[in-house]
Design a protein around this motif. Structure first.
Motif, mmCIF file in Angstrom:
data_model
loop_
_atom_site.group_PDB
_atom_site.id
_atom_site.type_symbol
_atom_site.label_atom_id
_atom_site.label_comp_id
_atom_site.label_asym_id
_atom_site.label_seq_id
_atom_site.Cartn_x
_atom_site.Cartn_y
_atom_site.Cartn_z
ATOM 1 N N LEU A 242 61.258 42.301 33.433
ATOM 2 C CA LEU A 242 60.755 42.669 32.117
ATOM 3 C C LEU A 242 59.591 41.770 31.745
ATOM 4 O O LEU A 242 59.634 40.559 31.944
ATOM 5 N N ASP B 177 58.712 40.260 26.681
ATOM 6 C CA ASP B 177 59.786 40.609 25.743
ATOM 7 C C ASP B 177 59.909 42.112 25.482
ATOM 8 O O ASP B 177 60.332 42.526 24.400
ATOM 9 N N ARG B 178 59.518 42.922 26.428
ATOM 10 C CA ARG B 178 59.662 44.376 26.266
ATOM 11 C C ARG B 178 61.102 44.769 26.539
ATOM 12 O O ARG B 178 61.820 44.090 27.272
ATOM 13 N N SER B 179 61.510 45.882 25.965
ATOM 14 C CA SER B 179 62.869 46.349 26.222
ATOM 15 C C SER B 179 62.923 46.995 27.612
ATOM 16 O O SER B 179 61.906 47.379 28.170
ATOM 17 N N ARG B 180 64.121 47.116 28.127
ATOM 18 C CA ARG B 180 64.309 47.687 29.456
ATOM 19 C C ARG B 180 63.867 49.153 29.446
ATOM 20 O O ARG B 180 64.272 49.922 28.595
ATOM 21 N N PRO B 181 63.022 49.558 30.416
ATOM 22 C CA PRO B 181 62.568 50.956 30.474
ATOM 23 C C PRO B 181 63.741 51.902 30.706
ATOM 24 O O PRO B 181 64.666 51.590 31.449
ATOM 25 N N GLN B 182 63.669 53.048 30.071
ATOM 26 C CA GLN B 182 64.711 54.053 30.226
ATOM 27 C C GLN B 182 64.231 55.246 31.050
ATOM 28 O O GLN B 182 65.028 56.102 31.413
ATOM 29 N N GLU C 41 57.982 54.893 30.908
ATOM 30 C CA GLU C 41 57.988 53.620 30.188
ATOM 31 C C GLU C 41 57.683 52.420 31.075
ATOM 32 O O GLU C 41 57.537 51.309 30.584
ATOM 33 N N GLN D 1 55.758 47.380 37.379
ATOM 34 C CA GLN D 1 57.173 47.710 37.512
ATOM 35 C C GLN D 1 57.393 48.862 38.498
ATOM 36 O O GLN D 1 58.447 48.969 39.096
#
Length: 85
Positions: free
Chosen positions: A5, A8-13, A17, A22
């Motif tokens: 990650l 501080d990005r949220s986990r890709p779904q 994203e 990545q």
């Protein structure tokens, strides 16, 4: 679960994203490694053209008012052929 990650990005779904880097992580993860290594080669080798495409992408995205050099366009064409083969 092991996705790297950034910032501080949220986990890709979903794939949409993912950041550009990545994608490489997913391709060469435990579940993708066998498929992508067979098609594209070892990560350490594939990373060279992948990083060059990423550099060109960043230039285009951040400096949109500049022309894309012919050498960069040719690099992108070669990369496209590589991943489509």
């Amino acid at each position: 679960a092991s996705m790297y990650l950034e910032d501080d990005r949220s986990r890709p779904q979903s794939l949409e994203e993912l950041t550009f880097n990545q994608y490489l992580h997913v391709m060469y993860s435990g579940c993708g490694n066998a498929i992508f290594t067979r098609r594209l080669g070892e990560q350490k080798v594939f990373r060279i053209p992948f990083n060059e495409v990423n550099r060109i992408r960043n230039e285009v995205m951040h400096f949109r008012d500049h022309d894309v050099p012919a050498a960069s366009i040719e690099t992108l064409r070669r990369f496209r052929i590589t991943i489509r083969s």
